[in-house]
Design an enzyme around this catalytic site. Structure first.
Site, PDB file in Angstrom:
ATOM      1  N   TRP A 127       0.559  -1.405  -0.395  1.00 34.88           N
ATOM      2  CA  TRP A 127       0.180  -0.189   0.003  1.00 34.88           C
ATOM      3  C   TRP A 127       1.189   1.373   0.067  1.00 34.88           C
ATOM      4  O   TRP A 127       1.636   1.250   1.198  1.00 34.88           O
ATOM      5  CB  TRP A 127      -0.804  -0.131   1.331  1.00 34.88           C
ATOM      6  CG  TRP A 127      -1.675   0.943   1.192  1.00 34.88           C
ATOM      7  CD1 TRP A 127      -2.587   1.358   0.239  1.00 34.88           C
ATOM      8  CD2 TRP A 127      -2.255   2.131   2.242  1.00 34.88           C
ATOM      9  NE1 TRP A 127      -3.742   2.678   1.443  1.00 34.88           N
ATOM     10  CE2 TRP A 127      -3.126   2.767   2.307  1.00 34.88           C
ATOM     11  CE3 TRP A 127      -1.199   2.140   3.908  1.00 34.88           C
ATOM     12  CZ2 TRP A 127      -3.479   3.584   3.385  1.00 34.88           C
ATOM     13  CZ3 TRP A 127      -2.173   2.645   4.144  1.00 34.88           C
ATOM     14  CH2 TRP A 127      -2.829   3.194   4.603  1.00 34.88           C
ATOM     15  N   ASP A 208      -0.380  -5.630   9.505  1.00 42.28           N
ATOM     16  CA  ASP A 208      -1.317  -4.523   9.056  1.00 42.28           C
ATOM     17  C   ASP A 208      -2.502  -5.474   8.121  1.00 42.28           C
ATOM     18  O   ASP A 208      -2.442  -6.148   7.331  1.00 42.28           O
ATOM     19  CB  ASP A 208      -1.277  -3.318   7.565  1.00 42.28           C
ATOM     20  CG  ASP A 208      -2.317  -2.675   7.181  1.00 42.28           C
ATOM     21  OD1 ASP A 208      -3.542  -2.511   7.293  1.00 42.28           O
ATOM     22  OD2 ASP A 208      -1.651  -1.587   6.393  1.00 42.28           O
ATOM     23  N   ALA A 210      -6.590  -4.647   7.477  1.00 38.27           N
ATOM     24  CA  ALA A 210      -7.275  -3.811   7.528  1.00 38.27           C
ATOM     25  C   ALA A 210      -8.325  -5.009   5.759  1.00 38.27           C
ATOM     26  O   ALA A 210      -9.591  -3.716   5.389  1.00 38.27           O
ATOM     27  CB  ALA A 210      -6.533  -3.209   6.472  1.00 38.27           C
ATOM     28  N   LYS A 243     -13.422  -1.190   6.078  1.00 36.93           N
ATOM     29  CA  LYS A 243     -13.733  -1.937   5.223  1.00 36.93           C
ATOM     30  C   LYS A 243     -14.848  -2.677   6.223  1.00 36.93           C
ATOM     31  O   LYS A 243     -15.995  -3.572   5.704  1.00 36.93           O
ATOM     32  CB  LYS A 243     -13.266  -2.586   4.703  1.00 36.93           C
ATOM     33  CG  LYS A 243     -12.003  -2.330   3.965  1.00 36.93           C
ATOM     34  CD  LYS A 243     -10.863  -0.918   4.014  1.00 36.93           C
ATOM     35  CE  LYS A 243     -10.678  -0.236   2.848  1.00 36.93           C
ATOM     36  NZ  LYS A 243      -9.259   0.751   3.660  1.00 36.93           N
TER      37      LYS A 243
HETATM   38  C1  LMR Z   1      -7.353   1.683  -0.216  1.00 34.78           C
HETATM   39  O1  LMR Z   1      -5.569   1.250  -0.389  1.00 34.78           O
HETATM   40  O2  LMR Z   1      -7.182   1.809  -1.626  1.00 34.78           O
HETATM   41  C2  LMR Z   1      -7.478   2.252   0.656  1.00 34.78           C
HETATM   42  O3  LMR Z   1      -7.143   1.126   1.756  1.00 34.78           O
HETATM   43  C3  LMR Z   1      -8.162   3.482   0.747  1.00 34.78           C
HETATM   44  C4  LMR Z   1      -6.670   4.436   0.845  1.00 34.78           C
HETATM   45  O4  LMR Z   1      -6.663   5.220   1.949  1.00 34.78           O
HETATM   46  O5  LMR Z   1      -5.810   4.106  -0.096  1.00 34.78           O
END
Ligand code: LMR
Length: 394
Positions: A127, A208, A210, A243
């Site tokens: 991410w 992590d 999520a 989520k």
């Molecule tokens: C994403 O990866 O799209 C989500 O976790 C939202 C974000 O805050 O980036």
């Protein structure tokens, strides 16, 4: 003073959200930001959340501060949801945070306080906000191989080879489930090898998680996290409720720090509370209270779990439909990986130029690294995407 500021790089996911909004085409398709959408393109408030909020409005008698760590009942309910009985409760320090990002940020700050020279290892890719926050905090960072662009699965040999470079005290950031951005995940056996290597090297896990409940189920998605936590004296877990409870804007998350024993837990707890105080004082309470209400009320919890299951099964069906459609159109199994991936995302494994072509020619928005949000599709748009992928020659 302000003239000395430098302009900051745009976050690519948030920039994509803005570009999609500005596109006047009515048949555009948003496969960008990780937000769940139902078949009509709405991000609904879950039934159990509505009911918990209704009760809260009716019954809440004060808005006075909670504790610096948030409501202890939230910490206990989340510990149970994520860690279950994988670790004794008196080893877990926890603070409520503004979303999963807040938990990641607090985890990194805690690491910086405890081990300022530690290198934080990130999967390549991960991410994008992970490296961004680490860089902002001035911490050391390294990458480990993760994705195999040819198979669109995990490059496990590459991952193990890179992690062989771990130094004692280094931190390895692992995704608990539903890897973002690839959708490709380690098996439990592979994770056992990673754990053994990390133990040998004296590394510490930062998990992590999520998307618990978006992959193989609420409990199944927590197994890897529990497996990791069992293997170490210390581990950090950043969990998001955005989520799986659909409460994105309420900013609800938790950082848990698993300590060696109860004394170390007390020290960690005190430091976590200190960090909350420095950064924003008391964490937001509304979303955390909604989550606690749902998790501790059997009927509400059952309804939440049922709706989450419907959401998860809907995404799995879309994955299967897209893989089937691409199999039909290409007469090959090249895209079967889409059905094998788990969570909200799959990485197509194509170039930014191809991603741009899909946007320009078809109004299909996905992140430039070719991550697509499966939940942005519906039964009608799957064939449109499949045709566009084939037409673009991906
Ligand atoms: C994403 O990866 O799209 C989500 O976790 C939202 C974000 O805050 O980036």
């Amino acid at each position: 003073m302000l003239e000395h500021l430098k302009s900051q790089p745009a976050d690519k996911i948030l920039a994509l959200m803005a570009a999609y909004k500005a596109d006047p085409r009515t048949d555009k398709i948003d496969l960008g930001v990780g937000v769940y959408k139902d078949a009509s393109g709405n991000t609904p408030v879950m039934r159990a959340v509505k009911e918990a909020e209704r009760r809260m409005v009716a019954e809440q008698s004060t808005k006075a501060y909670t504790g610096l760590a948030g409501d202890p009942a939230f910490g206990a309910a989340m510990r149970d949801l994520v860690l279950a009985d994988s670790v004794a409760a008196d080893r877990v320090a926890a603070v409520a945070t503004p979303g999963g990002t807040g938990a990641i940020r607090q985890a990194l700050e805690l690491i910086r306080m405890a081990a300022p020279d530690a290198t934080v290892w990130l999967s390549n890719p991960t991410w994008p906000n992970h490296p961004s926050i680490i860089k902002y905090l001035g911490m050391k960072m390294a990458e480990y191989t993760y994705f195999d662009n040819a198979t669109r699965g995990v490059d496990f040999a590459g991952m193990m080879a890179d992690l062989d470079g771990l130094a004692p005290g280094d931190v390895v950031l692992l995704h608990g489930c539903c890897h973002n951005p690839t959708g490709a995940n380690l098996t439990s056996d592979q994770m056992a090898e990673v754990i053994a290597l990390m133990q040998k090297k004296g590394a510490v896990p930062l998990i992590d998680i999520a998307y618990q409940g978006f992959g193989d189920g609420l409990d199944a998605d927590a197994q890897i996290t529990r497996q990791i936590v069992r293997g170490f004296d210390n581990s950090l877990i950043a969990a998001s409720c955005s989520k799986n409870f659909g409460i994105y804007r309420e900013r609800t998350g938790i950082l848990m720090a698993v300590a060696r024993d109860a004394d170390e837990q007390a020290l960690a707890q005190q430091n976590l509370a200190f960090l909350n105080r420095q950064n924003y004082s008391f964490p937001p309470d509304h979303g955390a209270r909604v989550v606690t209400t749902i998790l501790t009320d059997p009927a509400l919890r059952a309804d939440w779990e049922a709706e989450l299951e419907d959401t998860r099964n809907g995404m799995l069906a879309l994955r299967q439909q897209l893989a089937d459609e691409l199999r039909r159109l290409t007469n090959s199994d090249r895209f079967d990986f889409i059905a094998a991936h788990r969570g909200m995302f799959s990485r197509l494994g194509t170039t930014p130029e191809m991603v741009e072509k899909l946007r320009a020619d078809h109004g299909i928005y996905m992140v430039s690294d070719s991550r697509l949000n499966i939940a942005g599709l519906n039964a009608q748009t799957v064939p449109i995407l499949a045709r566009a992928i084939v037409q673009a020659g991906i």
